[in-house]
Design a protein around this motif. Structure first.
Motif, PDB file in Angstrom:
ATOM      1  N   ASN A 171       0.830  -1.200   0.000  1.00 59.45           N
ATOM      2  CA  ASN A 171       0.000   0.000   0.000  1.00 59.45           C
ATOM      3  C   ASN A 171       0.871   1.260   0.000  1.00 59.45           C
ATOM      4  O   ASN A 171       0.533   2.264  -0.627  1.00 59.45           O
ATOM      5  CB  ASN A 171      -0.928   0.013   1.217  1.00 59.45           C
ATOM      6  N   ASP A 172       1.999   1.199   0.708  1.00 61.14           N
ATOM      7  CA  ASP A 172       2.937   2.319   0.718  1.00 61.14           C
ATOM      8  C   ASP A 172       3.542   2.514  -0.672  1.00 61.14           C
ATOM      9  O   ASP A 172       3.675   3.639  -1.155  1.00 61.14           O
ATOM     10  CB  ASP A 172       4.049   2.075   1.738  1.00 61.14           C
ATOM     11  N   PHE A 173       3.926   1.405  -1.295  1.00 57.35           N
ATOM     12  CA  PHE A 173       4.465   1.453  -2.651  1.00 57.35           C
ATOM     13  C   PHE A 173       3.463   2.086  -3.616  1.00 57.35           C
ATOM     14  O   PHE A 173       3.819   2.945  -4.440  1.00 57.35           O
ATOM     15  CB  PHE A 173       4.838   0.047  -3.118  1.00 57.35           C
ATOM     16  N   TYR A 186      11.207  -1.224   3.546  1.00 60.96           N
ATOM     17  CA  TYR A 186      11.934  -1.428   4.801  1.00 60.96           C
ATOM     18  C   TYR A 186      11.160  -2.415   5.659  1.00 60.96           C
ATOM     19  O   TYR A 186       9.928  -2.380   5.696  1.00 60.96           O
ATOM     20  CB  TYR A 186      12.077  -0.084   5.538  1.00 60.96           C
ATOM     21  N   ASN A 187      11.881  -3.314   6.295  1.00 59.34           N
ATOM     22  CA  ASN A 187      11.291  -4.223   7.288  1.00 59.34           C
ATOM     23  C   ASN A 187      10.247  -5.171   6.698  1.00 59.34           C
ATOM     24  O   ASN A 187       9.338  -5.612   7.392  1.00 59.34           O
ATOM     25  CB  ASN A 187      10.680  -3.417   8.446  1.00 59.34           C
ATOM     26  N   LEU A 191       9.195  -6.714  -0.233  1.00 58.25           N
ATOM     27  CA  LEU A 191       9.291  -5.451  -0.984  1.00 58.25           C
ATOM     28  C   LEU A 191      10.622  -5.285  -1.706  1.00 58.25           C
ATOM     29  O   LEU A 191      10.855  -4.261  -2.347  1.00 58.25           O
ATOM     30  CB  LEU A 191       9.060  -4.262  -0.046  1.00 58.25           C
ATOM     31  N   MET A 192      11.494  -6.259  -1.605  1.00 59.94           N
ATOM     32  CA  MET A 192      12.809  -6.128  -2.224  1.00 59.94           C
ATOM     33  C   MET A 192      12.732  -6.034  -3.746  1.00 59.94           C
ATOM     34  O   MET A 192      13.636  -5.510  -4.386  1.00 59.94           O
ATOM     35  CB  MET A 192      13.705  -7.297  -1.808  1.00 59.94           C
ATOM     36  N   GLY A 197      14.294   0.573  -4.442  1.00 59.21           N
ATOM     37  CA  GLY A 197      15.345  -0.044  -3.655  1.00 59.21           C
ATOM     38  C   GLY A 197      14.814  -0.506  -2.315  1.00 59.21           C
ATOM     39  O   GLY A 197      13.646  -0.287  -1.980  1.00 59.21           O
ATOM     40  N   TYR A 198      15.696  -1.165  -1.572  1.00 61.55           N
ATOM     41  CA  TYR A 198      15.307  -1.710  -0.276  1.00 61.55           C
ATOM     42  C   TYR A 198      16.337  -1.302   0.767  1.00 61.55           C
ATOM     43  O   TYR A 198      17.545  -1.423   0.541  1.00 61.55           O
ATOM     44  CB  TYR A 198      15.197  -3.231  -0.348  1.00 61.55           C
ATOM     45  N   ILE A 199      15.866  -0.792   1.901  1.00 60.25           N
ATOM     46  CA  ILE A 199      16.748  -0.353   2.981  1.00 60.25           C
ATOM     47  C   ILE A 199      16.827  -1.470   4.023  1.00 60.25           C
ATOM     48  O   ILE A 199      15.851  -1.761   4.704  1.00 60.25           O
ATOM     49  CB  ILE A 199      16.220   0.951   3.630  1.00 60.25           C
ATOM     50  N   GLU A 200      17.988  -2.097   4.113  1.00 58.56           N
ATOM     51  CA  GLU A 200      18.162  -3.159   5.107  1.00 58.56           C
ATOM     52  C   GLU A 200      18.422  -2.578   6.489  1.00 58.56           C
ATOM     53  O   GLU A 200      18.013  -3.142   7.500  1.00 58.56           O
ATOM     54  CB  GLU A 200      19.295  -4.090   4.683  1.00 58.56           C
TER      55      GLU A 200
END
Length: 210
Positions: A171-173, A186-187, A191-192, A197-200
């Motif tokens: 939903n954020d995407f 994130y988390n 979502l990767m 991008g993805y924040i690890e």
């Protein structure tokens, strides 16, 4: 690309609240069958960015197959909010990885919270947790997230290429995509494969190189 403005989701990004919110839905719907309650819990987990108003309607209309009035939706939502205000003001629920980044960088970016959580409850929690000072503004439901972002982009005249949304749900995407801004997951490992991008981890993260 220079990032100037960041829209933050709240639950799952700033606050580790999923288990508490699971409990809240179980509490407000405790008079119904266990199988029906587990159905709404699954819907809630899959659609983390949606508001409780949507989830309450879904429970009645899709799971129970019954109509529900706006008054009844508000009654459930208010009961849920009271439970959350009691449980989510505990600082141990904060996601320290995110909080550390926010504390160090809030002077460097325009930070806004855009959440599926009830707006009054959200602002109460941020005040109690000492977070309000880090954000230009804090917004939540019942206004849908994509509308919140759209209004803020227009009101503050932010550039699309300089703005991002960080969230933990599809939903954020979708909210970022509808507003033509970048999205970083994130988390949530699912979502990767979506967004930019993805924040690890926020540790040592330099957003200017995203």
């Amino acid at each position: 690309m220079k990032i100037t403005s960041i829209f933050w989701d709240f639950d799952g990004v700033i606050l580790d609240s999923m288990n508490v919110r699971d409990w809240g839905f179980r509490e407000i719907f405790k008079d119904f069958r266990k199988s029906q309650i587990e159905e709404i819990i699954q819907y809630h987990r899959i659609n983390g960015g949606l508001s409780r108003y949507v989830k309450i309607r879904y429970f009645y209309e899709k799971i129970l197959g019954q109509a529900i009035t706006e008054e009844k939706v508000l009654e459930y939502a208010n009961k849920f909010s009271e439970l959350m205000k009691m449980e989510l003001i505990k600082k141990e629920n904060l996601i320290q990885d995110t909080i550390s980044f926010i504390e160090v960088n809030y002077h460097n970016y325009n930070f806004h919270i855009v959440s599926g959580s009830d707006q009054n409850e959200l602002r109460y929690l941020c005040s109690e947790l000492g977070l309000s000072k880090y954000f230009v503004s804090i917004h939540g439901s019942p206004t849908p997230k994509f509308n919140l972002v759209e209004t803020l982009m227009r009101s503050y005249k932010y550039e699309e290429r300089e703005s991002i949304l960080i969230g933990d749900s599809l939903n954020d995407f979708e909210a970022a995509k509808m507003n033509k801004i970048s999205f970083y997951g994130y988390n949530n490992l699912d979502l990767m494969s979506v967004g930019n991008g993805y924040i690890e981890s926020f540790e040592h993260l330099n957003l200017q190189y995203l």
